[in-house]
Every structure is written in C-alpha cells, then in structure tokens.
Design an enzyme around this catalytic site. Structure first.
Site, PDB file in Angstrom:
ATOM      1  N   ARG A  42      41.623  14.248   6.116  1.00 19.29           N
ATOM      2  CA  ARG A  42      40.265  14.061   5.981  1.00 19.29           C
ATOM      3  C   ARG A  42      39.655  14.094   7.315  1.00 19.29           C
ATOM      4  O   ARG A  42      38.270  14.181   7.552  1.00 19.29           O
ATOM      5  CB  ARG A  42      40.041  12.689   4.945  1.00 19.29           C
ATOM      6  CG  ARG A  42      40.144  13.241   3.371  1.00 19.29           C
ATOM      7  CD  ARG A  42      40.026  12.500   2.462  1.00 19.29           C
ATOM      8  NE  ARG A  42      41.386  11.249   2.609  1.00 19.29           N
ATOM      9  CZ  ARG A  42      42.314  10.658   2.439  1.00 19.29           C
ATOM     10  NH1 ARG A  42      41.215  10.418   0.965  1.00 19.29           N
ATOM     11  NH2 ARG A  42      43.377  10.166   2.412  1.00 19.29           N
ATOM     12  N   HIS A  93      40.862  17.317  -4.124  1.00 19.87           N
ATOM     13  CA  HIS A  93      41.703  17.792  -4.058  1.00 19.87           C
ATOM     14  C   HIS A  93      41.751  18.839  -4.818  1.00 19.87           C
ATOM     15  O   HIS A  93      42.574  19.867  -3.990  1.00 19.87           O
ATOM     16  CB  HIS A  93      42.840  16.824  -5.338  1.00 19.87           C
ATOM     17  CG  HIS A  93      43.424  15.621  -4.820  1.00 19.87           C
ATOM     18  ND1 HIS A  93      42.614  14.388  -5.799  1.00 19.87           N
ATOM     19  CD2 HIS A  93      44.115  14.676  -4.035  1.00 19.87           C
ATOM     20  CE1 HIS A  93      43.634  13.749  -5.531  1.00 19.87           C
ATOM     21  NE2 HIS A  93      43.990  14.208  -3.849  1.00 19.87           N
ATOM     22  N   SER A 142      41.194   9.231  -4.679  1.00 20.43           N
ATOM     23  CA  SER A 142      41.198   8.969  -6.105  1.00 20.43           C
ATOM     24  C   SER A 142      41.054   6.949  -6.304  1.00 20.43           C
ATOM     25  O   SER A 142      40.588   7.379  -7.224  1.00 20.43           O
ATOM     26  CB  SER A 142      42.472   9.022  -6.490  1.00 20.43           C
ATOM     27  OG  SER A 142      42.867  10.057  -6.835  1.00 20.43           O
ATOM     28  N   LYS A 189      54.618   1.534  -8.862  1.00 20.12           N
ATOM     29  CA  LYS A 189      52.809   1.837  -8.614  1.00 20.12           C
ATOM     30  C   LYS A 189      52.608   2.846  -9.505  1.00 20.12           C
ATOM     31  O   LYS A 189      52.866   3.443 -10.713  1.00 20.12           O
ATOM     32  CB  LYS A 189      52.578   3.068  -7.812  1.00 20.12           C
ATOM     33  CG  LYS A 189      51.344   2.915  -6.460  1.00 20.12           C
ATOM     34  CD  LYS A 189      51.261   3.460  -5.133  1.00 20.12           C
ATOM     35  CE  LYS A 189      49.959   4.026  -4.702  1.00 20.12           C
ATOM     36  NZ  LYS A 189      49.721   5.133  -4.048  1.00 20.12           N
TER      37      LYS A 189
END
Ligand code: PNS
Length: 170
Positions: free
Chosen positions: A100, A27, A137, A51
C-alpha cells in the site's frame, strides 16, 4: 484429471495470504490481478490463534469464495502454521502481496526474505490501486463500529455481513 496438468503441463500457481477479517476491495483487487497472471491463485486464510477475529475462519472463507467465484481460478483455503509449509504442500513457488505504501515495505521485506530463506519461495509485490492505499480490514471495522460508511470499501455481501455482525455484538 483433465486440463493442462493431465497433459504434463505444470500449472503456474501463486498464493495470496492474509487474515481477511474481512476481505476488503483492496484484497480483492490484488487477488483479481494475481488471477490474471497465474493459472491458479490460492487464497490462504492464515489462522492466528492469538488473534480473536470478528469473523470465524469458516465465515471468512465463505465470503471470499462468494466474491472471487467469478474469476474461475481462485481456490480458497485456511492454514494453521507457516505460509512456506502451505506453499510446499501445494507446490506453490510464489507469494503475491499488495504494497500500500512505504510503511508496508519494511515488514513485508522481512517476511519475504525470511520465507525465501526458509524454502526458496519468492514474494512478488503488487502496488495497491491508489484508491485503496489507505485501506485495511482493521480500519474498516473501526470506522464501521462507530457508524461510519464503509460500503464503498467492501464487496456488498461483505458489507452486509459486517453491519450484521457489529449489530449482533452491540
Ligand atoms: O492480513 P495480514 O494479517 O496482514 O497477513 C499476515 C500474514 C497472515 C500473511 C502473515 O502473518 C503470515 O504469513 N502468517 C503465517 C505464519 C508465518 O508463516 N509466519 C512467518 C512469516 S515470515
């Protein structure tokens, strides 16, 4: 007010959105690169009530502020709602996202097209530094929870906070 905006010059703004639970070096690399391309980079910690995070939103913001302070043009905020509304409220025309791998592309493309259709905001994709192309993460939390070493994947302060939080949770 002083600076370019007081002289009628419009600042070029972009947003880097995410959950950042917690912020990783991946990040940070994207935020650092965006901060060189734009006058102001807003980091939006998006609140997802369904979440349960490992860190509270306030903790995530504090960690991001600490590790982005040196850039000088990064503003860290949270938002509950649509990203396009965050952009509209602050006159932000561009979203910067890291890609990514090809596996990221499908969903990112859908979100970019949806956001553009909703409000005209553009999404710019930055290829992730290959060093971090596997990094998320969630993966960091999973590996750390089982005692794996993730210290090279997080800023040092964030790594310390992660180890502390996992120990508290037991
Ligand atoms: O770090 P994440 O969890 O992969 O980030 C995803 C995030 C928060 C950027 C995305 O889910 C988002 O933009 N959520 C805000 C709500 C919204 O605008 N949803 C519509 C997306 S088209």
């Amino acid at each position: 007010m002083t600076g370019p905006e007081s002289e009628g010059l419009q600042l070029r703004r972009a947003v880097c959105p995410g959950s950042f639970d917690p912020i990783t070096n991946g990040h940070l690399d994207i935020i650092a690169r965006a901060s060189k391309l734009y006058d102001v980079v807003h980091v939006a910690v998006m609140i997802n009530k369904s979440k349960q995070g490992l860190f509270t939103v306030a903790e995530r913001i504090e960690m991001i502020r600490e590790v982005t302070g040196e850039y000088g043009n990064v503003v860290v905020e949270s938002h509950h709602g649509l990203l396009v509304d965050f952009c509209k409220e602050r006159d932000i025309p561009a979203i910067v996202k890291g890609l990514r791998a090809v596996s990221d592309f499908d969903y990112e493309l859908q979100m970019a097209q949806m956001n553009n259709g909703l409000s005209g905001v553009e999404t710019l994709f930055v290829p992730t530094n290959p060093t971090y192309s596997f990094l998320s993460s969630s993966l960091v939390k999973e590996v750390a929870a089982w005692g794996g070493d993730v210290s090279h994947l997080l800023p040092a302060t964030v790594h310390r906070a992660l180890v502390r939080r996992l120990a508290e949770k037991g």
